[in-house]
Design a protein around this motif. Structure first.
Motif, PDB file in Angstrom:
ATOM      1  N   GLN A 146      22.361 -38.585   6.416  1.00  0.00           N
ATOM      2  CA  GLN A 146      21.168 -38.723   5.589  1.00  0.00           C
ATOM      3  C   GLN A 146      21.255 -40.044   4.829  1.00  0.00           C
ATOM      4  O   GLN A 146      22.216 -40.283   4.099  1.00  0.00           O
ATOM      5  CB  GLN A 146      21.051 -37.547   4.630  1.00  0.00           C
ATOM      6  CG  GLN A 146      20.853 -36.226   5.350  1.00  0.00           C
ATOM      7  CD  GLN A 146      20.622 -35.057   4.409  1.00  0.00           C
ATOM      8  OE1 GLN A 146      20.707 -35.191   3.193  1.00  0.00           O
ATOM      9  NE2 GLN A 146      20.330 -33.895   4.978  1.00  0.00           N
ATOM     10  N   ILE A 147      20.278 -40.907   5.038  1.00  0.00           N
ATOM     11  CA  ILE A 147      20.222 -42.206   4.367  1.00  0.00           C
ATOM     12  C   ILE A 147      19.231 -42.078   3.218  1.00  0.00           C
ATOM     13  O   ILE A 147      18.025 -41.968   3.435  1.00  0.00           O
ATOM     14  CB  ILE A 147      19.801 -43.321   5.340  1.00  0.00           C
ATOM     15  CG1 ILE A 147      20.809 -43.422   6.496  1.00  0.00           C
ATOM     16  CG2 ILE A 147      19.702 -44.657   4.600  1.00  0.00           C
ATOM     17  CD1 ILE A 147      20.431 -44.439   7.560  1.00  0.00           C
ATOM     18  N   VAL A 148      19.764 -42.067   2.004  1.00  0.00           N
ATOM     19  CA  VAL A 148      18.948 -41.848   0.815  1.00  0.00           C
ATOM     20  C   VAL A 148      18.577 -43.206   0.218  1.00  0.00           C
ATOM     21  O   VAL A 148      19.453 -43.958  -0.228  1.00  0.00           O
ATOM     22  CB  VAL A 148      19.703 -40.994  -0.224  1.00  0.00           C
ATOM     23  CG1 VAL A 148      18.803 -40.724  -1.427  1.00  0.00           C
ATOM     24  CG2 VAL A 148      20.180 -39.683   0.398  1.00  0.00           C
ATOM     25  N   LYS A 149      17.283 -43.523   0.215  1.00  0.00           N
ATOM     26  CA  LYS A 149      16.809 -44.805  -0.315  1.00  0.00           C
ATOM     27  C   LYS A 149      16.640 -44.647  -1.827  1.00  0.00           C
ATOM     28  O   LYS A 149      15.571 -44.333  -2.335  1.00  0.00           O
ATOM     29  CB  LYS A 149      15.488 -45.200   0.365  1.00  0.00           C
ATOM     30  CG  LYS A 149      15.531 -45.187   1.881  1.00  0.00           C
ATOM     31  CD  LYS A 149      16.582 -46.133   2.453  1.00  0.00           C
ATOM     32  CE  LYS A 149      16.172 -47.571   2.424  1.00  0.00           C
ATOM     33  NZ  LYS A 149      15.181 -47.962   3.415  1.00  0.00           N
ATOM     34  N   TYR A 150      17.730 -44.878  -2.533  1.00  0.00           N
ATOM     35  CA  TYR A 150      17.843 -44.518  -3.940  1.00  0.00           C
ATOM     36  C   TYR A 150      16.860 -45.270  -4.838  1.00  0.00           C
ATOM     37  O   TYR A 150      16.412 -44.748  -5.862  1.00  0.00           O
ATOM     38  CB  TYR A 150      19.274 -44.762  -4.396  1.00  0.00           C
ATOM     39  CG  TYR A 150      19.664 -44.070  -5.680  1.00  0.00           C
ATOM     40  CD1 TYR A 150      19.700 -42.686  -5.757  1.00  0.00           C
ATOM     41  CD2 TYR A 150      20.008 -44.801  -6.809  1.00  0.00           C
ATOM     42  CE1 TYR A 150      20.063 -42.046  -6.924  1.00  0.00           C
ATOM     43  CE2 TYR A 150      20.372 -44.163  -7.983  1.00  0.00           C
ATOM     44  CZ  TYR A 150      20.408 -42.789  -8.035  1.00  0.00           C
ATOM     45  OH  TYR A 150      20.762 -42.159  -9.198  1.00  0.00           O
ATOM     46  N   HIS A 151      16.543 -46.509  -4.468  1.00  0.00           N
ATOM     47  CA  HIS A 151      15.573 -47.299  -5.240  1.00  0.00           C
ATOM     48  C   HIS A 151      14.290 -47.533  -4.461  1.00  0.00           C
ATOM     49  O   HIS A 151      13.534 -48.448  -4.764  1.00  0.00           O
ATOM     50  CB  HIS A 151      16.192 -48.629  -5.676  1.00  0.00           C
ATOM     51  CG  HIS A 151      17.065 -48.503  -6.878  1.00  0.00           C
ATOM     52  ND1 HIS A 151      17.799 -49.560  -7.388  1.00  0.00           N
ATOM     53  CD2 HIS A 151      17.331 -47.443  -7.692  1.00  0.00           C
ATOM     54  CE1 HIS A 151      18.480 -49.152  -8.449  1.00  0.00           C
ATOM     55  NE2 HIS A 151      18.204 -47.872  -8.644  1.00  0.00           N
ATOM     56  N   GLY A 152      14.042 -46.691  -3.469  1.00  0.00           N
ATOM     57  CA  GLY A 152      12.783 -46.773  -2.755  1.00  0.00           C
ATOM     58  C   GLY A 152      12.874 -47.445  -1.401  1.00  0.00           C
ATOM     59  O   GLY A 152      13.938 -47.911  -0.984  1.00  0.00           O
ATOM     60  N   ASP A 153      11.715 -47.481  -0.744  1.00  0.00           N
ATOM     61  CA  ASP A 153      11.655 -47.933   0.639  1.00  0.00           C
ATOM     62  C   ASP A 153      10.407 -48.790   0.837  1.00  0.00           C
ATOM     63  O   ASP A 153       9.340 -48.487   0.291  1.00  0.00           O
ATOM     64  CB  ASP A 153      11.600 -46.703   1.553  1.00  0.00           C
ATOM     65  CG  ASP A 153      11.648 -47.060   3.012  1.00  0.00           C
ATOM     66  OD1 ASP A 153      12.761 -47.239   3.529  1.00  0.00           O
ATOM     67  OD2 ASP A 153      10.571 -47.159   3.631  1.00  0.00           O
ATOM     68  N   PHE A 154      10.536 -49.876   1.612  1.00  0.00           N
ATOM     69  CA  PHE A 154       9.401 -50.751   1.887  1.00  0.00           C
ATOM     70  C   PHE A 154       8.219 -50.006   2.503  1.00  0.00           C
ATOM     71  O   PHE A 154       7.080 -50.437   2.384  1.00  0.00           O
ATOM     72  CB  PHE A 154       9.816 -51.872   2.834  1.00  0.00           C
ATOM     73  CG  PHE A 154      10.477 -53.043   2.156  1.00  0.00           C
ATOM     74  CD1 PHE A 154      10.085 -53.458   0.895  1.00  0.00           C
ATOM     75  CD2 PHE A 154      11.487 -53.752   2.793  1.00  0.00           C
ATOM     76  CE1 PHE A 154      10.678 -54.545   0.278  1.00  0.00           C
ATOM     77  CE2 PHE A 154      12.088 -54.829   2.178  1.00  0.00           C
ATOM     78  CZ  PHE A 154      11.680 -55.231   0.921  1.00  0.00           C
ATOM     79  N   ASP A 155       8.484 -48.895   3.196  1.00  0.00           N
ATOM     80  CA  ASP A 155       7.406 -48.157   3.842  1.00  0.00           C
ATOM     81  C   ASP A 155       6.456 -47.499   2.848  1.00  0.00           C
ATOM     82  O   ASP A 155       5.369 -47.070   3.222  1.00  0.00           O
ATOM     83  CB  ASP A 155       7.987 -47.082   4.774  1.00  0.00           C
ATOM     84  CG  ASP A 155       8.631 -47.676   6.019  1.00  0.00           C
ATOM     85  OD1 ASP A 155       8.356 -48.858   6.309  1.00  0.00           O
ATOM     86  OD2 ASP A 155       9.399 -46.969   6.686  1.00  0.00           O
ATOM     87  N   ASP A 156       6.889 -47.400   1.593  1.00  0.00           N
ATOM     88  CA  ASP A 156       6.047 -46.773   0.566  1.00  0.00           C
ATOM     89  C   ASP A 156       6.312 -47.468  -0.763  1.00  0.00           C
ATOM     90  O   ASP A 156       7.304 -47.171  -1.435  1.00  0.00           O
ATOM     91  CB  ASP A 156       6.357 -45.283   0.465  1.00  0.00           C
ATOM     92  CG  ASP A 156       5.423 -44.555  -0.499  1.00  0.00           C
ATOM     93  OD1 ASP A 156       4.692 -45.232  -1.244  1.00  0.00           O
ATOM     94  OD2 ASP A 156       5.439 -43.308  -0.513  1.00  0.00           O
ATOM     95  N   HIS A 157       5.438 -48.410  -1.140  1.00  0.00           N
ATOM     96  CA  HIS A 157       5.705 -49.209  -2.340  1.00  0.00           C
ATOM     97  C   HIS A 157       5.718 -48.365  -3.610  1.00  0.00           C
ATOM     98  O   HIS A 157       6.290 -48.773  -4.621  1.00  0.00           O
ATOM     99  CB  HIS A 157       4.692 -50.358  -2.468  1.00  0.00           C
ATOM    100  CG  HIS A 157       3.279 -49.923  -2.672  1.00  0.00           C
ATOM    101  ND1 HIS A 157       2.765 -49.595  -3.905  1.00  0.00           N
ATOM    102  CD2 HIS A 157       2.259 -49.777  -1.786  1.00  0.00           C
ATOM    103  CE1 HIS A 157       1.495 -49.270  -3.780  1.00  0.00           C
ATOM    104  NE2 HIS A 157       1.158 -49.366  -2.514  1.00  0.00           N
ATOM    105  N   ASP A 158       5.130 -47.167  -3.562  1.00  0.00           N
ATOM    106  CA  ASP A 158       5.152 -46.301  -4.747  1.00  0.00           C
ATOM    107  C   ASP A 158       6.558 -45.786  -5.056  1.00  0.00           C
ATOM    108  O   ASP A 158       6.818 -45.327  -6.169  1.00  0.00           O
ATOM    109  CB  ASP A 158       4.214 -45.101  -4.553  1.00  0.00           C
ATOM    110  CG  ASP A 158       2.747 -45.509  -4.619  1.00  0.00           C
ATOM    111  OD1 ASP A 158       2.446 -46.526  -5.272  1.00  0.00           O
ATOM    112  OD2 ASP A 158       1.912 -44.807  -4.007  1.00  0.00           O
TER     113      ASP A 158
END
Length: 275
Positions: A146-158
């Protein structure tokens, strides 16, 4: 370093190890530094770059100003997505990314917004689940990394944690991803790589792990945490040691070379097959 590698390898074999990957991982395949982002924001805002020499001016504050000026950071996110794009071939040729995949951590947290880790897993044919929302925690399949995008992901700027308000909102450490990390950190060995300990957010995170165990009354039972650093200084080592975090000193001609050498040693000890 040898005993630390042994301990992390043992935790990996027991599936009780978590990797926390920072900007140094993405910079190894050519992503620009934060300075590139800051320079772009300053130019867009028509602010002289000399402002960054003022005390207490951070890139988070500049991003906050950008959001106030434009009403959102959507345009900035699109620029970052395009500017920070890395060709899959670059990831494919990255020994560091291959080693991360082969080490097969059950969970990887990253503060990077890009998709390079996901691309590495796809290139090397290993399944994974990306987590950037609370809903992803509930739907993620078991048995895959599981890759947790802790500060967010480019796929969803929100989801991006970029501005000063974003960071302040996370200081309470009670978002769904924070709760998930606290749970993982309580029961697993955590290895931080690709970070500078000048990053106040990571230092706060390490302090929070330590304080959680202190309040529990069972701090002696805490799994060991580690941070890989290239040429750490005595102050960093002393503070981190007090928080129960062992510093692994890198050896090599530069930080990237040292990190690859360390991950290669860990892969060898863990039994994964390097090329």
């Amino acid at each position: 370093m040898e005993k630390h590698i042994e301990a992390i390898a043992t935790a990996l074999k027991r599936r009780h190890a978590v990797l926390f990957a920072g900007a140094g991982i993405s910079m190894s395949v050519g992503l620009p530094s934060w300075k590139t982002l800051v320079d772009h924001m300053l130019k867009d805002l028509h602010i002289d770059a000399s402002l960054m020499r003022e005390p207490n001016i951070t890139y988070q504050a500049i991003a906050e100003c950008y959001r106030l000026e434009h009403g959102s950071i959507e345009a900035l996110c699109e620029w970052m997505r395009e500017t920070w794009r890395v060709l899959p071939e670059r990831v494919r040729d990255s020994e560091l990314h291959r080693l991360i995949v082969e080490l097969d951590f059950p969970v990887i947290y990253t503060t990077n917004y890009d998709a390079n880790l996901e691309i590495a897993y796809e290139i090397h044919g290993k399944p994974y689940a990306k987590i950037s929302h609370a809903r992803d925690i509930a739907s993620a399949p078991s048995g895959v990394t599981q890759i947790v995008k802790y500060h967010g992901d480019f796929d969803d700027h929100d989801t991006l944690v970029l501005t000063e308000t974003d960071y302040f909102n996370r200081l309470s450490f009670d978002s769904p991803l924070d709760v998930r990390f606290r749970s993982d950190a309580l029961g697993a060995t955590v290895l931080f790589v690709g970070y500078s300990m000048s990053d106040i957010n990571i230092r706060l995170l390490l302090h929070r792990i330590w304080s959680t165990w202190q309040r529990s009354g069972y701090e002696k039972d805490r799994p060991q945490s580690y941070v890989f650093m290239f040429r750490p200084n005595p102050v960093q080592e002393a503070v981190l040691s007090n928080w129960g975090v062992s510093v692994i000193k890198g050896e090599g001609r530069d930080a990237q070379d040292a990190l690859v050498a360390f991950m290669r040693d860990l892969c060898s000890k863990d039994g994964c097959k390097g090329e």
